[in-house]
Scaffold this motif. Sequence first.
Motif, PDB file in Angstrom:
ATOM      1  N   LEU A 317      -3.288  -9.153  -1.666  1.00  0.00           N
ATOM      2  CA  LEU A 317      -3.445  -9.538  -0.262  1.00  0.00           C
ATOM      3  C   LEU A 317      -4.880  -9.967   0.013  1.00  0.00           C
ATOM      4  CD1 LEU A 317      -2.751  -9.655   2.763  1.00  0.00           C
ATOM      5  CD2 LEU A 317      -3.038  -7.171   2.843  1.00  0.00           C
ATOM      6  N   GLU A 318      -5.830  -9.231  -0.546  1.00  0.00           N
ATOM      7  CA  GLU A 318      -7.237  -9.508  -0.262  1.00  0.00           C
ATOM      8  C   GLU A 318      -7.683 -10.853  -0.843  1.00  0.00           C
ATOM      9  OE1 GLU A 318      -6.228  -5.407   0.242  1.00  0.00           O
ATOM     10  OE2 GLU A 318      -6.064  -6.690  -1.547  1.00  0.00           O
ATOM     11  N   THR A 319      -7.331 -11.118  -2.113  1.00  0.00           N
ATOM     12  CA  THR A 319      -7.789 -12.370  -2.726  1.00  0.00           C
ATOM     13  C   THR A 319      -7.132 -13.579  -2.066  1.00  0.00           C
ATOM     14  OG1 THR A 319      -6.079 -12.125  -4.440  1.00  0.00           O
ATOM     15  CG2 THR A 319      -8.280 -11.312  -4.955  1.00  0.00           C
ATOM     16  N   PHE A 320      -5.842 -13.486  -1.759  1.00  0.00           N
ATOM     17  CA  PHE A 320      -5.180 -14.599  -1.090  1.00  0.00           C
ATOM     18  C   PHE A 320      -5.740 -14.798   0.314  1.00  0.00           C
ATOM     19  CE2 PHE A 320      -2.320 -14.865  -4.546  1.00  0.00           C
ATOM     20  CZ  PHE A 320      -1.575 -16.024  -4.403  1.00  0.00           C
ATOM     21  N   SER A 321      -6.027 -13.709   1.000  1.00  0.00           N
ATOM     22  CA  SER A 321      -6.560 -13.829   2.356  1.00  0.00           C
ATOM     23  C   SER A 321      -7.937 -14.478   2.345  1.00  0.00           C
ATOM     24  CB  SER A 321      -6.631 -12.440   3.018  1.00  0.00           C
ATOM     25  OG  SER A 321      -5.333 -11.901   3.181  1.00  0.00           O
ATOM     26  N   LEU A 322      -8.771 -14.092   1.369  1.00  0.00           N
ATOM     27  CA  LEU A 322     -10.099 -14.700   1.279  1.00  0.00           C
ATOM     28  C   LEU A 322     -10.001 -16.181   0.918  1.00  0.00           C
ATOM     29  CD1 LEU A 322     -12.098 -11.891  -0.577  1.00  0.00           C
ATOM     30  CD2 LEU A 322     -12.429 -12.686   1.782  1.00  0.00           C
ATOM     31  N   GLY A 323      -9.142 -16.501  -0.056  1.00  0.00           N
ATOM     32  CA  GLY A 323      -8.967 -17.905  -0.428  1.00  0.00           C
ATOM     33  C   GLY A 323      -8.413 -18.719   0.718  1.00  0.00           C
ATOM     34  N   GLY A 324      -7.417 -18.170   1.419  1.00  0.00           N
ATOM     35  CA  GLY A 324      -6.833 -18.875   2.556  1.00  0.00           C
ATOM     36  C   GLY A 324      -7.831 -19.060   3.680  1.00  0.00           C
ATOM     37  N   ALA A 325      -8.649 -18.031   3.916  1.00  0.00           N
ATOM     38  CA  ALA A 325      -9.668 -18.140   4.962  1.00  0.00           C
ATOM     39  C   ALA A 325     -10.676 -19.229   4.624  1.00  0.00           C
ATOM     40  CB  ALA A 325     -10.372 -16.798   5.137  1.00  0.00           C
ATOM     41  N   GLY A 326     -11.017 -19.358   3.318  1.00  0.00           N
ATOM     42  CA  GLY A 326     -11.947 -20.411   2.909  1.00  0.00           C
ATOM     43  C   GLY A 326     -11.376 -21.792   3.160  1.00  0.00           C
ATOM     44  N   LEU A 327     -10.096 -22.003   2.801  1.00  0.00           N
ATOM     45  CA  LEU A 327      -9.452 -23.297   3.051  1.00  0.00           C
ATOM     46  C   LEU A 327      -9.371 -23.586   4.548  1.00  0.00           C
ATOM     47  CD1 LEU A 327      -6.517 -23.141   0.462  1.00  0.00           C
ATOM     48  CD2 LEU A 327      -8.503 -24.658   0.373  1.00  0.00           C
ATOM     49  N   ILE A 373      -2.827 -17.451   3.409  1.00  0.00           N
ATOM     50  CA  ILE A 373      -2.986 -16.129   4.027  1.00  0.00           C
ATOM     51  C   ILE A 373      -1.630 -15.446   4.197  1.00  0.00           C
ATOM     52  CG2 ILE A 373      -3.663 -14.922   6.140  1.00  0.00           C
ATOM     53  CD1 ILE A 373      -5.881 -17.066   6.452  1.00  0.00           C
ATOM     54  N   MET A 374      -0.633 -16.193   4.674  1.00  0.00           N
ATOM     55  CA  MET A 374       0.686 -15.596   4.874  1.00  0.00           C
ATOM     56  C   MET A 374       1.339 -15.219   3.549  1.00  0.00           C
ATOM     57  SD  MET A 374       2.275 -17.640   8.152  1.00  0.00           S
ATOM     58  CE  MET A 374       1.682 -19.286   7.719  1.00  0.00           C
ATOM     59  N   THR A 375       1.082 -16.023   2.519  1.00  0.00           N
ATOM     60  CA  THR A 375       1.591 -15.656   1.191  1.00  0.00           C
ATOM     61  C   THR A 375       0.946 -14.369   0.706  1.00  0.00           C
ATOM     62  OG1 THR A 375       1.989 -17.977   0.610  1.00  0.00           O
ATOM     63  CG2 THR A 375       1.789 -16.414  -1.212  1.00  0.00           C
ATOM     64  N   GLY A 376      -0.344 -14.236   0.940  1.00  0.00           N
ATOM     65  CA  GLY A 376      -1.032 -13.000   0.579  1.00  0.00           C
ATOM     66  C   GLY A 376      -0.445 -11.795   1.278  1.00  0.00           C
ATOM     67  N   MET A 377      -0.085 -11.967   2.552  1.00  0.00           N
ATOM     68  CA  MET A 377       0.544 -10.864   3.290  1.00  0.00           C
ATOM     69  C   MET A 377       1.881 -10.485   2.669  1.00  0.00           C
ATOM     70  SD  MET A 377      -0.313 -11.872   7.240  1.00  0.00           S
ATOM     71  CE  MET A 377      -2.003 -11.863   7.840  1.00  0.00           C
ATOM     72  N   PHE A 378       2.652 -11.498   2.263  1.00  0.00           N
ATOM     73  CA  PHE A 378       3.945 -11.206   1.650  1.00  0.00           C
ATOM     74  C   PHE A 378       3.766 -10.534   0.296  1.00  0.00           C
ATOM     75  CE2 PHE A 378       7.796 -12.320  -0.751  1.00  0.00           C
ATOM     76  CZ  PHE A 378       8.751 -11.778   0.097  1.00  0.00           C
ATOM     77  N   ILE A 379       2.779 -10.991  -0.474  1.00  0.00           N
ATOM     78  CA  ILE A 379       2.493 -10.349  -1.755  1.00  0.00           C
ATOM     79  C   ILE A 379       2.080  -8.904  -1.529  1.00  0.00           C
ATOM     80  CG2 ILE A 379       0.852 -10.306  -3.687  1.00  0.00           C
ATOM     81  CD1 ILE A 379       0.947 -13.358  -3.670  1.00  0.00           C
ATOM     82  N   GLY A 380       1.338  -8.656  -0.445  1.00  0.00           N
ATOM     83  CA  GLY A 380       0.975  -7.281  -0.088  1.00  0.00           C
ATOM     84  C   GLY A 380       2.207  -6.434   0.145  1.00  0.00           C
ATOM     85  N   ILE A 381       3.221  -7.008   0.788  1.00  0.00           N
ATOM     86  CA  ILE A 381       4.470  -6.274   1.016  1.00  0.00           C
ATOM     87  C   ILE A 381       5.171  -6.000  -0.311  1.00  0.00           C
ATOM     88  CG2 ILE A 381       6.774  -6.444   2.038  1.00  0.00           C
ATOM     89  CD1 ILE A 381       5.492  -8.095   4.288  1.00  0.00           C
ATOM     90  N   LEU A 382       5.187  -7.017  -1.201  1.00  0.00           N
ATOM     91  CA  LEU A 382       5.863  -6.865  -2.486  1.00  0.00           C
ATOM     92  C   LEU A 382       5.218  -5.780  -3.343  1.00  0.00           C
ATOM     93  CD1 LEU A 382       6.600 -10.499  -3.781  1.00  0.00           C
ATOM     94  CD2 LEU A 382       8.227  -8.807  -2.951  1.00  0.00           C
TER      95      LEU A 382
END
Length: 388
Positions: A317-327, A373-382
Amino acid sequence: MDTNDGVELTILMPCLNEAETLATCIDKATGYLARSGVVGEVLIADNGSTDGSQQIARDHGARVADIPVKGYGAALIGGMESARGTYVIMGDADDSYDFENLDPFVERLRAGDDLVMGNRFRGGIEPGAMPPLHKYLGNPVLTWIGRSLFRSPIKDFHCGLRGYNRASMLNLELKTTGMEFASEMVVKSTLAGLQVSEVPTTLRKDGRSRPPHLRSWRDGWRHLRFLLIFSPRWLFLVPGLLALGIGVLGSLLLLLGPTTIGGVGFDVASQVYLAALAIVGYQAVLFAIMTKLYAEREGFRLPRSRSFSWFAQRATLETFSLGGAGLFLIGLVVLIIQIVGWGQSGFGALDPQATIRVAIPGSLFMVLGAQTIMTGMFIGILTIPTRS
Protein backbone atom coordinates in the motif's frame (compact mmCIF):
# COMPACT_ATOMS: atom_id res chain seq x y z
CA MET A 1 3.13 -52.46 -6.91
CA ASP A 2 2.89 -50.66 -3.57
CA THR A 3 -0.69 -49.34 -3.29
CA ASN A 4 -3.05 -48.35 -0.52
CA ASP A 5 -4.64 -51.58 0.77
CA GLY A 6 -3.30 -53.31 -2.33
CA VAL A 7 -5.61 -51.26 -4.58
CA GLU A 8 -4.06 -50.13 -7.84
CA LEU A 9 -7.04 -48.30 -9.38
CA THR A 10 -9.94 -46.30 -8.01
CA ILE A 11 -12.78 -45.61 -10.43
CA LEU A 12 -14.26 -42.40 -9.06
CA MET A 13 -17.70 -41.01 -9.88
CA PRO A 14 -19.10 -37.75 -8.50
CA CYS A 15 -22.77 -38.12 -7.68
CA LEU A 16 -25.70 -35.82 -7.02
CA ASN A 17 -29.04 -37.55 -7.44
CA GLU A 18 -27.98 -40.02 -10.13
CA ALA A 19 -30.34 -42.87 -9.15
CA GLU A 20 -31.41 -43.41 -12.77
CA THR A 21 -27.97 -44.25 -14.12
CA LEU A 22 -25.69 -44.90 -11.14
CA ALA A 23 -26.23 -48.66 -10.97
CA THR A 24 -25.45 -49.04 -14.68
CA CYS A 25 -22.22 -47.07 -14.35
CA ILE A 26 -21.08 -49.02 -11.29
CA ASP A 27 -21.85 -52.35 -12.93
CA LYS A 28 -19.84 -51.37 -16.00
CA ALA A 29 -16.91 -50.23 -13.86
CA THR A 30 -16.88 -53.37 -11.72
CA GLY A 31 -17.22 -55.41 -14.90
CA TYR A 32 -14.11 -53.75 -16.27
CA LEU A 33 -12.14 -54.52 -13.10
CA ALA A 34 -13.23 -58.17 -13.23
CA ARG A 35 -12.42 -58.54 -16.92
CA SER A 36 -9.07 -56.74 -16.84
CA GLY A 37 -7.78 -58.23 -13.61
CA VAL A 38 -6.87 -54.78 -12.30
CA VAL A 39 -7.09 -54.67 -8.50
CA GLY A 40 -9.44 -51.80 -7.91
CA GLU A 41 -12.48 -50.26 -6.31
CA VAL A 42 -15.43 -48.16 -7.38
CA LEU A 43 -15.82 -45.04 -5.27
CA ILE A 44 -18.88 -42.77 -5.33
CA ALA A 45 -18.22 -39.22 -4.11
CA ASP A 46 -21.74 -38.31 -3.07
CA ASN A 47 -22.51 -34.61 -2.88
CA GLY A 48 -25.70 -34.81 -0.84
CA SER A 49 -28.03 -36.96 -2.95
CA THR A 50 -31.65 -37.18 -1.79
CA ASP A 51 -32.84 -39.85 -4.23
CA GLY A 52 -31.27 -42.88 -2.60
CA SER A 53 -28.12 -42.90 -4.72
CA GLN A 54 -25.98 -43.79 -1.72
CA GLN A 55 -27.82 -47.04 -1.04
CA ILE A 56 -27.89 -47.93 -4.73
CA ALA A 57 -24.11 -47.54 -4.81
CA ARG A 58 -23.60 -49.80 -1.79
CA ASP A 59 -26.01 -52.39 -3.13
CA HIS A 60 -23.94 -52.62 -6.31
CA GLY A 61 -20.64 -53.04 -4.49
CA ALA A 62 -19.29 -49.49 -4.56
CA ARG A 63 -17.83 -47.58 -1.65
CA VAL A 64 -19.45 -44.23 -0.81
CA ALA A 65 -17.64 -41.12 0.40
CA ASP A 66 -19.98 -38.40 1.65
CA ILE A 67 -18.70 -34.99 0.52
CA PRO A 68 -20.49 -32.17 2.39
CA VAL A 69 -18.96 -29.28 0.43
CA LYS A 70 -21.17 -28.64 -2.60
CA GLY A 71 -19.88 -28.54 -6.16
CA TYR A 72 -18.44 -30.73 -8.90
CA GLY A 73 -14.86 -29.89 -7.98
CA ALA A 74 -15.50 -30.32 -4.27
CA ALA A 75 -16.92 -33.81 -4.85
CA LEU A 76 -13.94 -34.86 -6.96
CA ILE A 77 -11.37 -33.41 -4.55
CA GLY A 78 -13.07 -35.20 -1.67
CA GLY A 79 -13.18 -38.40 -3.71
CA MET A 80 -9.50 -38.05 -4.59
CA GLU A 81 -8.62 -37.74 -0.91
CA SER A 82 -10.76 -40.79 -0.04
CA ALA A 83 -9.48 -42.98 -2.89
CA ARG A 84 -7.35 -45.98 -2.03
CA GLY A 85 -5.84 -46.58 -5.43
CA THR A 86 -2.44 -45.50 -6.70
CA TYR A 87 -4.27 -44.38 -9.83
CA VAL A 88 -7.70 -42.80 -10.16
CA ILE A 89 -9.95 -42.73 -13.21
CA MET A 90 -12.83 -40.30 -12.81
CA GLY A 91 -15.99 -40.03 -14.85
CA ASP A 92 -19.56 -38.79 -14.57
CA ALA A 93 -22.23 -41.14 -13.26
CA ASP A 94 -24.73 -40.32 -16.03
CA ASP A 95 -23.85 -43.28 -18.30
CA SER A 96 -22.31 -41.05 -20.97
CA TYR A 97 -18.73 -42.32 -20.55
CA ASP A 98 -17.38 -45.77 -21.37
CA PHE A 99 -16.37 -47.38 -18.07
CA GLU A 100 -16.03 -50.76 -19.82
CA ASN A 101 -12.99 -49.69 -21.85
CA LEU A 102 -10.46 -48.11 -19.51
CA ASP A 103 -7.40 -50.04 -20.73
CA PRO A 104 -5.87 -47.07 -22.65
CA PHE A 105 -5.97 -44.97 -19.46
CA VAL A 106 -4.46 -47.69 -17.30
CA GLU A 107 -1.70 -48.36 -19.84
CA ARG A 108 -0.63 -44.72 -19.91
CA LEU A 109 -0.79 -44.40 -16.11
CA ARG A 110 1.34 -47.53 -15.68
CA ALA A 111 3.79 -46.09 -18.21
CA GLY A 112 4.34 -43.13 -15.87
CA ASP A 113 1.93 -40.45 -17.06
CA ASP A 114 0.58 -38.23 -14.29
CA LEU A 115 -2.60 -37.16 -16.08
CA VAL A 116 -4.33 -39.00 -18.91
CA MET A 117 -7.17 -37.14 -20.57
CA GLY A 118 -9.90 -38.65 -22.70
CA ASN A 119 -10.48 -37.04 -26.08
CA ARG A 120 -14.10 -37.31 -27.21
CA PHE A 121 -13.45 -35.67 -30.56
CA ARG A 122 -10.94 -38.39 -31.45
CA GLY A 123 -12.91 -41.27 -29.96
CA GLY A 124 -16.37 -40.38 -31.22
CA ILE A 125 -19.40 -38.40 -30.04
CA GLU A 126 -22.78 -40.09 -30.42
CA PRO A 127 -25.48 -37.94 -32.08
CA GLY A 128 -27.25 -35.92 -29.40
CA ALA A 129 -24.60 -36.66 -26.77
CA MET A 130 -23.15 -33.13 -26.81
CA PRO A 131 -25.17 -29.96 -27.46
CA PRO A 132 -24.09 -28.11 -30.63
CA LEU A 133 -23.20 -25.06 -28.51
CA HIS A 134 -20.66 -27.16 -26.59
CA LYS A 135 -19.43 -29.17 -29.58
CA TYR A 136 -18.81 -26.33 -32.02
CA LEU A 137 -18.24 -23.32 -29.74
CA GLY A 138 -17.73 -23.92 -26.02
CA ASN A 139 -15.27 -26.82 -25.98
CA PRO A 140 -13.23 -25.80 -29.05
CA VAL A 141 -12.89 -22.17 -27.94
CA LEU A 142 -12.02 -22.91 -24.30
CA THR A 143 -9.61 -25.65 -25.39
CA TRP A 144 -7.93 -23.29 -27.88
CA ILE A 145 -7.55 -20.64 -25.17
CA GLY A 146 -6.08 -23.18 -22.76
CA ARG A 147 -3.68 -24.56 -25.35
CA SER A 148 -2.60 -21.08 -26.46
CA LEU A 149 -2.07 -19.61 -23.01
CA PHE A 150 -0.46 -22.60 -21.31
CA ARG A 151 1.11 -24.55 -24.21
CA SER A 152 -0.87 -27.58 -23.19
CA PRO A 153 -0.93 -30.64 -25.49
CA ILE A 154 -4.53 -31.42 -24.53
CA LYS A 155 -7.08 -31.07 -27.33
CA ASP A 156 -10.21 -31.74 -25.26
CA PHE A 157 -9.83 -29.67 -22.10
CA HIS A 158 -13.19 -30.61 -20.61
CA CYS A 159 -13.55 -34.32 -21.11
CA GLY A 160 -14.99 -35.70 -17.87
CA LEU A 161 -13.30 -39.09 -18.26
CA ARG A 162 -9.68 -38.79 -17.19
CA GLY A 163 -7.13 -40.72 -15.17
CA TYR A 164 -4.33 -39.52 -12.93
CA ASN A 165 -1.66 -40.55 -10.49
CA ARG A 166 -3.27 -39.80 -7.15
CA ALA A 167 -0.08 -38.69 -5.38
CA SER A 168 0.86 -36.33 -8.23
CA MET A 169 -2.57 -34.74 -8.24
CA LEU A 170 -2.71 -34.33 -4.47
CA ASN A 171 0.61 -32.48 -4.65
CA LEU A 172 -1.01 -29.88 -6.93
CA GLU A 173 -3.37 -28.85 -4.11
CA LEU A 174 -6.37 -28.39 -6.39
CA LYS A 175 -8.81 -25.92 -4.89
CA THR A 176 -11.75 -24.96 -7.10
CA THR A 177 -15.08 -26.43 -6.04
CA GLY A 178 -17.14 -25.82 -9.18
CA MET A 179 -17.03 -26.93 -12.80
CA GLU A 180 -13.81 -24.99 -13.36
CA PHE A 181 -12.07 -27.83 -11.52
CA ALA A 182 -11.79 -29.55 -14.91
CA SER A 183 -9.65 -26.66 -16.21
CA GLU A 184 -7.66 -26.32 -13.01
CA MET A 185 -6.51 -29.94 -13.19
CA VAL A 186 -5.20 -29.57 -16.75
CA VAL A 187 -3.66 -26.11 -16.26
CA LYS A 188 -1.88 -26.92 -13.01
CA SER A 189 -0.60 -30.23 -14.34
CA THR A 190 0.85 -28.43 -17.37
CA LEU A 191 2.39 -25.60 -15.34
CA ALA A 192 3.91 -28.08 -12.87
CA GLY A 193 5.61 -29.95 -15.72
CA LEU A 194 3.76 -33.21 -15.09
CA GLN A 195 3.58 -35.86 -17.77
CA VAL A 196 0.25 -35.26 -19.53
CA SER A 197 -1.21 -37.35 -22.34
CA GLU A 198 -4.46 -37.99 -24.17
CA VAL A 199 -6.29 -41.11 -25.34
CA PRO A 200 -9.42 -41.43 -27.50
CA THR A 201 -12.68 -42.08 -25.68
CA THR A 202 -16.34 -42.13 -26.66
CA LEU A 203 -19.25 -40.04 -25.47
CA ARG A 204 -22.80 -41.34 -25.49
CA LYS A 205 -26.06 -39.57 -24.81
CA ASP A 206 -26.57 -39.74 -21.05
CA GLY A 207 -29.30 -41.93 -19.63
CA ARG A 208 -31.03 -39.40 -17.39
CA SER A 209 -34.53 -38.07 -17.91
CA ARG A 210 -33.76 -34.81 -16.11
CA PRO A 211 -31.58 -31.94 -17.40
CA PRO A 212 -27.83 -32.15 -16.61
CA HIS A 213 -26.28 -30.21 -13.75
CA LEU A 214 -24.11 -28.31 -16.25
CA ARG A 215 -25.27 -24.79 -17.13
CA SER A 216 -23.71 -23.81 -20.44
CA TRP A 217 -23.13 -20.07 -20.13
CA ARG A 218 -22.59 -19.95 -16.36
CA ASP A 219 -20.14 -22.83 -16.26
CA GLY A 220 -18.48 -21.78 -19.52
CA TRP A 221 -17.78 -18.38 -17.99
CA ARG A 222 -16.40 -20.01 -14.85
CA HIS A 223 -13.93 -21.99 -16.98
CA LEU A 224 -12.96 -18.86 -18.94
CA ARG A 225 -12.58 -16.81 -15.75
CA PHE A 226 -10.27 -19.43 -14.30
CA LEU A 227 -8.11 -19.45 -17.44
CA LEU A 228 -7.85 -15.65 -17.30
CA ILE A 229 -6.76 -15.73 -13.65
CA PHE A 230 -3.98 -18.13 -14.57
CA SER A 231 -2.71 -16.17 -17.57
CA PRO A 232 -2.34 -12.49 -16.61
CA ARG A 233 1.06 -12.07 -18.27
CA TRP A 234 0.16 -12.66 -21.91
CA LEU A 235 -3.47 -11.66 -21.67
CA PHE A 236 -3.12 -8.41 -19.71
CA LEU A 237 0.45 -7.50 -18.73
CA VAL A 238 2.21 -7.59 -22.10
CA PRO A 239 -0.63 -5.96 -24.12
CA GLY A 240 -1.12 -3.46 -21.30
CA LEU A 241 2.54 -2.44 -21.25
CA LEU A 242 2.48 -2.05 -25.02
CA ALA A 243 -0.64 0.12 -24.93
CA LEU A 244 0.70 2.16 -22.02
CA GLY A 245 4.02 2.81 -23.75
CA ILE A 246 2.44 3.85 -27.05
CA GLY A 247 -0.13 6.02 -25.29
CA VAL A 248 2.27 7.89 -23.02
CA LEU A 249 5.02 8.38 -25.60
CA GLY A 250 2.51 9.49 -28.25
CA SER A 251 0.86 11.97 -25.89
CA LEU A 252 4.21 13.48 -24.91
CA LEU A 253 5.37 13.62 -28.53
CA LEU A 254 2.26 15.55 -29.56
CA LEU A 255 2.87 17.92 -26.65
CA LEU A 256 5.58 19.43 -28.85
CA GLY A 257 3.13 20.05 -31.68
CA PRO A 258 1.51 18.30 -34.65
CA THR A 259 3.53 15.55 -36.28
CA THR A 260 3.35 13.47 -39.44
CA ILE A 261 4.24 9.79 -39.63
CA GLY A 262 4.14 7.97 -42.95
CA GLY A 263 2.16 10.74 -44.56
CA VAL A 264 -0.51 10.66 -41.81
CA GLY A 265 -0.91 13.76 -39.66
CA PHE A 266 -1.47 13.54 -35.89
CA ASP A 267 -2.64 16.37 -33.66
CA VAL A 268 -4.73 17.07 -30.57
CA ALA A 269 -7.53 14.63 -31.40
CA SER A 270 -4.97 11.85 -31.73
CA GLN A 271 -3.45 12.94 -28.44
CA VAL A 272 -6.80 12.45 -26.67
CA TYR A 273 -7.14 8.90 -27.97
CA LEU A 274 -3.51 8.11 -27.18
CA ALA A 275 -4.09 9.24 -23.60
CA ALA A 276 -7.14 7.00 -23.41
CA LEU A 277 -5.05 4.11 -24.76
CA ALA A 278 -2.47 4.75 -22.05
CA ILE A 279 -5.15 4.66 -19.34
CA VAL A 280 -6.63 1.40 -20.62
CA GLY A 281 -3.16 -0.12 -20.94
CA TYR A 282 -2.21 0.94 -17.43
CA GLN A 283 -5.43 -0.53 -16.07
CA ALA A 284 -4.57 -3.82 -17.78
CA VAL A 285 -1.12 -3.80 -16.18
CA LEU A 286 -2.58 -3.12 -12.75
CA PHE A 287 -5.19 -5.83 -13.29
CA ALA A 288 -2.48 -8.35 -14.18
CA ILE A 289 -0.56 -7.46 -11.03
CA MET A 290 -3.63 -7.72 -8.77
CA THR A 291 -4.73 -10.96 -10.41
CA LYS A 292 -1.38 -12.61 -9.85
CA LEU A 293 -1.12 -11.38 -6.26
CA TYR A 294 -4.65 -12.61 -5.54
CA ALA A 295 -4.03 -15.99 -7.16
CA GLU A 296 -0.88 -16.51 -5.11
CA ARG A 297 -2.63 -15.42 -1.92
CA GLU A 298 -5.36 -18.00 -2.58
CA GLY A 299 -2.75 -20.70 -3.14
CA PHE A 300 -3.13 -21.19 -6.89
CA ARG A 301 0.67 -21.39 -7.27
CA LEU A 302 1.14 -19.63 -10.60
CA PRO A 303 4.57 -19.82 -12.24
CA ARG A 304 6.64 -17.03 -10.72
CA SER A 305 9.62 -15.27 -12.22
CA ARG A 306 12.45 -13.73 -10.23
CA SER A 307 11.45 -10.27 -11.38
CA PHE A 308 7.89 -10.72 -10.15
CA SER A 309 9.12 -12.17 -6.86
CA TRP A 310 11.24 -9.04 -6.40
CA PHE A 311 8.27 -6.85 -7.32
CA ALA A 312 5.77 -8.72 -5.12
CA GLN A 313 7.93 -8.14 -2.05
CA ARG A 314 7.69 -4.40 -2.67
CA ALA A 315 4.08 -4.23 -3.84
CA THR A 316 2.60 -2.64 -0.75
CA LEU A 317 0.00 0.00 0.00
CA GLU A 318 2.77 2.41 0.93
CA THR A 319 4.90 2.01 -2.21
CA PHE A 320 1.92 2.21 -4.55
CA SER A 321 0.56 5.23 -2.70
CA LEU A 322 3.90 7.03 -2.93
CA GLY A 323 4.29 6.19 -6.62
CA GLY A 324 0.71 7.22 -7.35
CA ALA A 325 1.13 10.46 -5.42
CA GLY A 326 4.24 11.24 -7.50
CA LEU A 327 2.36 10.70 -10.78
CA PHE A 328 -0.60 12.73 -9.56
CA LEU A 329 1.73 15.53 -8.44
CA ILE A 330 3.22 15.79 -11.94
CA GLY A 331 -0.24 16.32 -13.39
CA LEU A 332 -1.15 18.73 -10.60
CA VAL A 333 1.95 20.84 -11.30
CA VAL A 334 0.94 21.05 -14.98
CA LEU A 335 -2.56 22.14 -13.89
CA ILE A 336 -1.16 24.82 -11.56
CA ILE A 337 1.17 26.14 -14.26
CA GLN A 338 -1.77 26.43 -16.67
CA ILE A 339 -3.92 28.19 -14.08
CA VAL A 340 -1.12 30.65 -13.29
CA GLY A 341 -0.61 31.34 -16.99
CA TRP A 342 -4.35 31.83 -17.41
CA GLY A 343 -4.32 34.29 -14.49
CA GLN A 344 -1.46 36.25 -16.00
CA SER A 345 -3.55 36.72 -19.12
CA GLY A 346 -6.42 38.13 -17.04
CA PHE A 347 -8.47 34.86 -17.13
CA GLY A 348 -9.51 35.66 -20.62
CA ALA A 349 -9.90 33.47 -23.69
CA LEU A 350 -7.10 31.01 -24.37
CA ASP A 351 -5.93 29.23 -27.49
CA PRO A 352 -8.00 26.01 -27.17
CA GLN A 353 -5.62 23.83 -29.14
CA ALA A 354 -2.50 24.96 -27.26
CA THR A 355 -4.26 24.66 -23.90
CA ILE A 356 -5.63 21.17 -24.57
CA ARG A 357 -2.28 20.00 -25.92
CA VAL A 358 -0.74 20.63 -22.48
CA ALA A 359 -3.82 19.64 -20.45
CA ILE A 360 -4.01 16.14 -21.92
CA PRO A 361 -0.65 14.87 -20.54
CA GLY A 362 -1.34 16.63 -17.25
CA SER A 363 -4.72 14.96 -16.92
CA LEU A 364 -3.20 11.65 -17.96
CA PHE A 365 -0.65 11.69 -15.15
CA MET A 366 -3.33 12.64 -12.62
CA VAL A 367 -5.52 9.72 -13.71
CA LEU A 368 -2.61 7.27 -13.68
CA GLY A 369 -1.65 8.50 -10.23
CA ALA A 370 -5.17 8.05 -8.88
CA GLN A 371 -5.33 4.54 -10.39
CA THR A 372 -2.04 3.65 -8.74
CA ILE A 373 -3.15 4.87 -5.33
CA MET A 374 -6.43 2.93 -5.50
CA THR A 375 -4.58 -0.18 -6.63
CA GLY A 376 -2.28 0.19 -3.64
CA MET A 377 -5.32 0.36 -1.37
CA PHE A 378 -6.68 -2.84 -2.88
CA ILE A 379 -3.31 -4.56 -2.52
CA GLY A 380 -3.39 -3.45 1.12
CA ILE A 381 -6.71 -5.25 1.50
CA LEU A 382 -5.34 -8.38 -0.20
CA THR A 383 -2.35 -8.52 2.13
CA ILE A 384 -4.26 -8.19 5.40
CA PRO A 385 -3.30 -11.32 7.43
CA THR A 386 -6.25 -13.64 7.91
CA ARG A 387 -6.85 -17.07 9.35
CA SER A 388 -7.30 -19.92 6.87
